[in-house]
Design a protein around this motif. Structure first.
Motif, short mmCIF file in Angstrom:
data_model
loop_
_atom_site.label_atom_id
_atom_site.label_comp_id
_atom_site.label_asym_id
_atom_site.label_seq_id
_atom_site.Cartn_x
_atom_site.Cartn_y
_atom_site.Cartn_z
N ASN A 77 34.55 35.21 9.58
CA ASN A 77 35.84 35.16 8.89
C ASN A 77 35.65 34.88 7.41
N LYS A 78 34.46 35.22 6.88
CA LYS A 78 34.09 34.81 5.53
C LYS A 78 33.59 35.99 4.72
N ALA A 79 34.11 36.13 3.51
CA ALA A 79 33.62 37.15 2.59
C ALA A 79 32.30 36.67 1.99
N VAL A 80 31.26 37.50 2.11
CA VAL A 80 29.93 37.09 1.66
C VAL A 80 29.37 38.00 0.57
N GLY A 81 30.08 39.07 0.26
CA GLY A 81 29.59 39.98 -0.76
C GLY A 81 30.43 41.22 -0.85
N VAL A 82 29.89 42.22 -1.55
CA VAL A 82 30.61 43.48 -1.71
C VAL A 82 29.61 44.62 -1.70
N GLU A 83 30.01 45.70 -1.05
CA GLU A 83 29.20 46.92 -1.06
C GLU A 83 29.75 47.83 -2.15
N VAL A 84 28.86 48.39 -2.96
CA VAL A 84 29.28 49.23 -4.06
C VAL A 84 28.56 50.57 -4.02
N VAL A 85 29.15 51.54 -4.72
CA VAL A 85 28.55 52.85 -4.88
C VAL A 85 28.06 52.96 -6.32
#
Length: 383
Positions: A48-56
């Motif tokens: 239930n935790k945001a741990v990062g972001v995926e980017v292009v």
């Protein structure tokens, strides 16, 4: 009638003849990395935790960036809700339609899109009064303006061109409509367009033909003009929507402003245009300077013809907000009072999309306030 107290010179973010932009805080900050040509694809959520972001990346490569503390979305009114939905946070039916697993059924993501509808028009002025020859057309006046700017950042090119604005109320005009009277009664006796006595409109006066707002018509080849922008500050049409067009993070979202879905807004804009037209064309201050209309006369005497003009010529005021609005819980909005996303830990949204009620007048200062307050709350959480 617009009184003198209703008009003023707006504050400009211009210093030494140059625009001062909000990004200048990045200068000299070696703890900030700006990744040009990089697009957010989705928030990485574990449990239930945001741990990062995926980017292009700029060459199409996928990268995963991990957060030490929190993930903060500041993508703006259109892209922040899009990224939340791509990450599984949004209206369940929308996510299901695009085959996205629902992590948080947050029905207000992308809803409540608010903006100021504007009605622009132009008046022909007495020759020599406007700035058209100085800024639009090649010739000695424009050459002189360029030389003054290149020499010492002086002259007409240092202006934001919004030198005077008006902030009128038009109570008498609105009260002649039974629909407006009924809406006021239903609102506890408070005018829905200005419940605390706020202005009904911001009126911008640009001393030239402003093609950014007059894209419907060709730029006149000669003469001086004034562009007038009538801006409805508290529209009653509140069903604008931002939703997904596809699951491709590079695809723009589907945006529906839904201006004038509430007929009260059309009545108000119609009367606002008439009021300002009357002041400029018949008032003592301007009537001797106004020489005609462009490209044709405004059909002031016909409600139906006025409505057609408004629907054909109105556009965004470029003041969108509200698509991840602040609320007590997920049933009323998307983020809480500390700008944290309901239902997901370590995820905040800090941009104009969190504003739940559109500000009266321009939203720039309100957006800066959200950013400063958000920064203070983050610093307080991680001393």
């Amino acid at each position: 009638m617009v009184r003198c107290a209703d008009c003023g010179k707006p504050i400009n973010t211009i210093y030494n003849g140059k625009r001062s932009s909000s990004w200048t805080y990045l200068e000299g900050k070696d703890n900030v990395a700006v990744m040009a040509g990089t697009h957010a694809a989705k928030v990485i959520v574990e449990g239930n935790k945001a741990v990062g972001v995926e980017v292009v990346g700029p060459e199409g490569q996928r990268l995963s960036l991990r957060a030490k503390c929190e993930v903060i979305l500041s993508l703006g009114v259109y892209e922040s809700p899009k990224l939340l939905m791509l990450s599984g946070i949004g209206p369940k039916e929308t996510l299901k339609k695009h085959g996205i697993k629902t992590l948080v059924d947050s029905p207000h993501v992308g809803q409540n899109l608010l903006d100021h509808p504007i009605m622009p028009y132009a008046l022909r002025l007495k020759d020599g009064v406007g700035l058209d020859n100085h800024l639009l057309r090649a010739g000695p006046e424009k050459a002189a303006a360029l030389a003054a700017y290149e020499w010492k950042n002086k002259g007409h090119l240092t202006s934001g061109l919004l030198e005077v604005i008006g902030l009128p109320r038009i109570d008498a005009r609105l009260e002649k409509y039974s629909e407006c009277v009924a809406a006021k009664e239903a609102n506890g006796g408070k005018d829905p367009f200005g419940p605390a006595g706020q202005p009904h409109f911001e009126v911008d006066f640009v001393p030239m033909f402003c093609d950014a707002f007059q894209w419907h018509f060709p730029t006149p080849p000669q003469g001086d003009y004034m562009s007038i922008i009538v801006d409805l500050l508290r529209p009653q049409s509140k069903n604008g929507v931002v939703t997904l067009r596809s699951t491709d993070p590079l695809d723009q979202p589907d945006i529906s402003l839904n201006f004038f879905s509430d007929k009260l807004d059309l009545m108000a804009m119609r009367e606002g245009v008439r009021e300002i037209y009357d002041i400029l064309c018949n008032g003592e201050a301007m009537k001797d300077l106004v020489q005609g209309e462009f490209p044709w006369a405004m059909p002031l005497t016909s409600d139906d013809a006025m409505d057609r003009q408004i629907l054909e010529r109105s556009q965004t005021g470029f003041h969108p907000c509200g698509t991840t609005r602040m609320s007590k819980d997920v049933n009323g909005g998307v983020v809480d009072g500390k700008l944290k996303v309901h239902g997901i830990d370590n995820l905040r949204v800090i941009d104009a999309s969190v504003i739940p009620v559109i500000p009266d007048c321009r939203i720039q200062n309100a957006v800066y306030m959200v950013a400063e307050k958000g920064a203070d709350m983050i610093k307080a959480a991680y001393p």
